[in-house]
Write a protein that holds these residues in place. Structure first.
Motif, PDB file in Angstrom:
ATOM      1  N   LEU A  41       5.498 -12.863   5.424  1.00 46.10           N
ATOM      2  CA  LEU A  41       4.617 -13.688   4.653  1.00 46.10           C
ATOM      3  C   LEU A  41       3.454 -12.566   5.185  1.00 46.10           C
ATOM      4  CD1 LEU A  41       5.882 -13.150   1.428  1.00 46.10           C
ATOM      5  CD2 LEU A  41       4.959 -15.442   1.662  1.00 46.10           C
ATOM      6  N   ASP A  42       2.615 -13.035   6.361  1.00 48.80           N
ATOM      7  CA  ASP A  42       1.441 -12.885   6.346  1.00 48.80           C
ATOM      8  C   ASP A  42       1.059 -12.078   6.917  1.00 48.80           C
ATOM      9  OD1 ASP A  42       0.565 -15.539   5.646  1.00 48.80           O
ATOM     10  OD2 ASP A  42       0.512 -16.541   7.519  1.00 48.80           O
ATOM     11  N   ASN A  43       1.835 -11.066   7.679  1.00 49.97           N
ATOM     12  CA  ASN A  43       2.295  -9.975   8.172  1.00 49.97           C
ATOM     13  C   ASN A  43       2.079  -8.849   6.627  1.00 49.97           C
ATOM     14  OD1 ASN A  43       1.375 -10.096  11.071  1.00 49.97           O
ATOM     15  ND2 ASN A  43       3.709 -11.360  11.518  1.00 49.97           N
ATOM     16  N   SER A  44       3.562  -9.390   5.677  1.00 48.50           N
ATOM     17  CA  SER A  44       3.311  -8.010   5.091  1.00 48.50           C
ATOM     18  C   SER A  44       2.304  -7.956   4.096  1.00 48.50           C
ATOM     19  CB  SER A  44       4.202  -9.118   4.075  1.00 48.50           C
ATOM     20  OG  SER A  44       4.941  -8.078   3.047  1.00 48.50           O
ATOM     21  N   GLU A  45       1.726  -8.802   3.650  1.00 49.57           N
ATOM     22  CA  GLU A  45      -0.079  -9.062   3.112  1.00 49.57           C
ATOM     23  C   GLU A  45      -0.879  -8.115   4.183  1.00 49.57           C
ATOM     24  OE1 GLU A  45      -2.801 -12.008   1.222  1.00 49.57           O
ATOM     25  OE2 GLU A  45      -1.429 -12.272   2.463  1.00 49.57           O
TER      26      GLU A  45
ATOM     27  N   ASP B 245      -3.703 -12.465  -5.096  1.00 41.94           N
ATOM     28  CA  ASP B 245      -3.280 -13.329  -5.530  1.00 41.94           C
ATOM     29  C   ASP B 245      -1.838 -12.988  -6.104  1.00 41.94           C
ATOM     30  OD1 ASP B 245      -6.407 -14.268  -6.082  1.00 41.94           O
ATOM     31  OD2 ASP B 245      -5.927 -13.460  -7.969  1.00 41.94           O
ATOM     32  N   LEU B 246      -1.425 -12.370  -5.680  1.00 45.24           N
ATOM     33  CA  LEU B 246      -0.048 -12.053  -5.098  1.00 45.24           C
ATOM     34  C   LEU B 246       0.431 -12.778  -4.287  1.00 45.24           C
ATOM     35  CD1 LEU B 246       2.464 -10.585  -6.387  1.00 45.24           C
ATOM     36  CD2 LEU B 246       1.655  -8.875  -5.204  1.00 45.24           C
ATOM     37  N   PHE B 247       0.087 -12.299  -3.454  1.00 43.27           N
ATOM     38  CA  PHE B 247      -0.139 -13.256  -1.782  1.00 43.27           C
ATOM     39  C   PHE B 247       0.392 -14.181  -2.073  1.00 43.27           C
ATOM     40  CE2 PHE B 247       0.926  -8.962  -0.498  1.00 43.27           C
ATOM     41  CZ  PHE B 247       2.180  -8.931   0.168  1.00 43.27           C
TER      42      PHE B 247
ATOM     43  N   ASP C 144       4.942  -2.350  -0.513  1.00 44.44           N
ATOM     44  CA  ASP C 144       3.041  -1.372  -0.189  1.00 44.44           C
ATOM     45  C   ASP C 144       3.757  -0.024  -0.714  1.00 44.44           C
ATOM     46  OD1 ASP C 144       4.812  -0.673   1.991  1.00 44.44           O
ATOM     47  OD2 ASP C 144       2.724  -1.193   3.374  1.00 44.44           O
ATOM     48  N   ILE C 145       4.901  -0.093  -0.590  1.00 42.84           N
ATOM     49  CA  ILE C 145       5.398   1.489  -1.502  1.00 42.84           C
ATOM     50  C   ILE C 145       5.490   1.932  -2.717  1.00 42.84           C
ATOM     51  CG2 ILE C 145       7.056   3.214  -0.710  1.00 42.84           C
ATOM     52  CD1 ILE C 145       5.070   3.619   1.530  1.00 42.84           C
ATOM     53  N   LYS C 146       5.768   0.451  -2.791  1.00 47.37           N
ATOM     54  CA  LYS C 146       7.191   0.140  -4.149  1.00 47.37           C
ATOM     55  C   LYS C 146       5.623   0.231  -5.305  1.00 47.37           C
ATOM     56  CE  LYS C 146      10.919  -2.346  -3.547  1.00 47.37           C
ATOM     57  NZ  LYS C 146      11.658  -1.955  -2.179  1.00 47.37           N
TER      58      LYS C 146
ATOM     59  N   LEU D 158       9.492  -7.067   1.399  1.00 47.79           N
ATOM     60  CA  LEU D 158       7.988  -7.739   1.515  1.00 47.79           C
ATOM     61  C   LEU D 158       6.987  -7.570   2.887  1.00 47.79           C
ATOM     62  CD1 LEU D 158       9.086 -10.552  -0.517  1.00 47.79           C
ATOM     63  CD2 LEU D 158       8.345  -8.158  -1.376  1.00 47.79           C
ATOM     64  N   SER D 159       7.456  -6.852   3.585  1.00 47.01           N
ATOM     65  CA  SER D 159       7.627  -7.398   4.819  1.00 47.01           C
ATOM     66  C   SER D 159       7.295  -6.455   5.762  1.00 47.01           C
ATOM     67  CB  SER D 159       8.323  -8.620   5.755  1.00 47.01           C
ATOM     68  OG  SER D 159       8.085  -9.679   4.929  1.00 47.01           O
TER      69      SER D 159
END
Length: 568
Positions: free
Chosen positions: A113-117, A141-143, A316-318, A556-557
């Motif tokens: 999750l951290d890497n996704s952000e 705020d989303l993450f 990010d693409i979405k 998400l990642s």
């Protein structure tokens, strides 16, 4: 002739008496008992050297004994301690499985999750520049809320995502209509049109479905690991009633009092003692097995294929796709909002020759060969994929370890009474509760109600252990939650660390914390899931057809940099 016969009778009598005297002399020696007793760490003071009358003993009744009353009391306490240790040791591997699995999965998911952000922030900074930096709080705020949900916060995923898209609409609408001034009331009016106008196309709907399934499954799975750990730890600390201690002493140490300290108990004898002492633990088994089966179902949901990057679009693409959809339809969206909310006042600043709307267009064009993602970006992607593959493997490992814990509590007496370890392999050369020889009583079945006729332990079958019943309830609640999570549904779940929360306890719990379940009423809630073998088999078959939740989590990642060749 008569004299000769009398002489032979006299000789035979003397021989028998001699043999009897020698055997009796040997039987009355307590040297082996003294040695074994001292090896246990007890003092030899007042320990007899020779057998004495056993009338004073309360447990190890015998005509002659090597035990004093003080010795019997100490051995009685020693039996209790050794039994507690046996249960602790026998359940150690299983309990460690839940501790290590919880820690492993929790760390990997949070890292993912951290890497996704970081990936989203990096891509959007390169793609949108200052526009993203000025509005990055929306994505932060989303993450933050996603992490708060996973770690046990009171977060409604659907409402949180709706709020994210409403805020993004407000920001985008202002940027794309910068010639107007928007009041807070006007912005609130804009947010009401999110569902009606669908300014972001179907991206919010698709992302919501994926996020719900991924995070409900992940959080419920890690909760299940925590509940399994806590239940196992509590049940392993057995509540030993006096009747059990008496039976344990008779099995473990009455051979000492009979001058046979090296004699192990018979296998079936041990089984009856352990099934009597662990009757309540065995009753946990049915609910425990249902819990493990539900954990395995959710674990199946969490597994994804190896080549996930070929089929998954990252968040990010979405979101970029959603932004461009709104950019392309801003005229129609603005007209409908102006119609519904009124025409806002002009800002007085005016638009530059090249407005904000125009600034988006050149950023979304195909990369030229020299503008393709840098090696550093590729390195970031490789790191994400490495974390993802490790997490996939950890779920596979956890599944295999969970499978081994099925029927653990009903099999616990078998594990403790393993031949050659605690009991004697030779059924004729073992302690049968009275002497050396075969043990004839039948072995009773496991469970509290089957102990009414246990020949070794007096069990009150009308008084079930309260702690065990509480753990059965805890497992039942968690099993219901897991089954709902498998189907993508989240249900009420609360622990003592999140009072007032209507959501769930998540992973944000150290190894030392405990999970308390809050129930209303005195009876266990009826779980709607059918527990028949047929339904379980059907559920097992559906696993292969259902979508992978870790596969969705990866959306998400794992930024697919290749897809960025379409937009910039």
């Amino acid at each position: 002739m008569c004299a000769m016969w009398r002489l032979q009778v006299a000789l035979c009598t003397l021989s028998v008496l001699s043999i009897s005297s020698g055997g009796e002399s040997k039987a009355r020696s307590c040297s082996e008992v003294r040695q074994a007793y001292n090896a246990k760490g007890f003092s030899l003071a007042n320990v007899p050297h020779q057998e004495m009358s056993g009338d004073h003993l309360r447990i190890c009744n015998a005509e002659y004994t090597c035990c004093t009353s003080e010795m019997e009391d100490r051995l009685n306490q020693q039996s209790k301690v050794e039994f507690e240790n046996l249960v602790e040791q026998s359940s150690q591997d299983m309990r460690t499985t839940f501790v290590s699995s919880h820690k492993k999965f929790d760390e990997f998911f949070l890292e993912l999750l951290d890497n996704s952000e970081k990936s989203l922030n990096s891509m959007f900074t390169r793609t949108y520049g200052k526009l993203h930096i000025q509005n990055s709080d929306v994505f932060q705020d989303l993450f933050t809320e996603l992490k708060r949900y996973y770690t046990g916060g009171n977060v409604n995923l659907e409402e949180m995502l709706n709020d994210f898209w409403s805020r993004l609409l407000e920001r985008m609408f202002q940027l794309l209509n910068s010639q107007y001034h928007f009041t807070d009331d006007y912005l609130e009016c804009i947010s009401k049109y999110t569902d009606q106008l669908k300014p972001f196309g179907d991206v919010p709907k698709r992302l919501k479905a994926q996020v719900n399934k991924a995070f409900i499954a992940a959080r419920t799975f890690v909760q299940g690991l925590m509940v399994g750990r806590e239940v196992a730890n509590r049940v392993a600390k057995v509540n030993i009633v006096p009747a059990c201690v008496k039976a344990l002493t008779r099995m473990f140490y009455c051979p000492y009092c009979r001058g046979l300290p090296g004699l192990k108990p018979c296998h079936n004898y041990c089984h009856n003692v352990m099934r009597g002492c662990l009757a309540n633990q065995a009753d946990l088994d049915a609910e425990w097995n249902l819990f493990i089966a539900a954990m395995l179902l959710v674990a199946d949901r969490l597994q994804g294929p190896v080549n996930i990057e070929a089929v998954i679009q990252p968040i990010d693409i979405k979101i970029s796709e959603a932004i461009m959809t709104m950019h392309d339809n801003i005229v129609q969206v603005s007209a409908k909002i102006f119609q519904g909310c009124g025409t806002p006042k002009a800002s007085g600043i005016g638009r530059s020759a090249r407005g904000v709307s125009d600034k988006f267009s050149p950023r979304f064009r195909p990369f030229t060969p020299e503008e393709r993602p840098t090696k550093a970006a590729g390195t970031s992607l490789d790191r994400l994929r490495g974390v993802w593959r490790t997490m996939q493997q950890s779920v596979i490992d956890i599944k295999e370890e969970l499978k081994t814990s099925k029927r653990f509590w009903s099999n616990l007496p078998d594990d403790i009474c393993a031949k050659g370890k605690l009991t004697e392999s030779d059924d004729e050369q073992c302690w049968n509760s009275h002497t050396k020889g075969r043990y004839f009583p039948e072995v009773v079945k496991e469970g509290l109600t089957n102990q009414a006729n246990n020949p070794e332990v007096e069990v009150d079958i009308t008084r079930p252990d309260t702690l065990i019943r509480q753990q059965i309830m805890a497992l039942r609640v968690m099993t219901n939650k897991l089954r709902n999570a498998y189907n993508g549904n989240d249900i009420y779940f609360q622990d003592s660390s999140d009072e007032g929360s209507s959501s769930g306890s998540g992973s944000g719990c150290s190894d030392g914390c405990t999970t308390e379940f809050i129930f209303v009423g005195t009876e266990a809630p009826v779980i709607g899931a059918d527990r028949s073998d047929e339904r379980a088999a059907a559920a097992g078959k559906s696993v292969s057809r259902g979508p992978s939740i870790l596969l969705l989590t990866a959306s998400l990642s794992l930024p697919l940099w290749a897809m960025q060749t379409q937009w910039r």
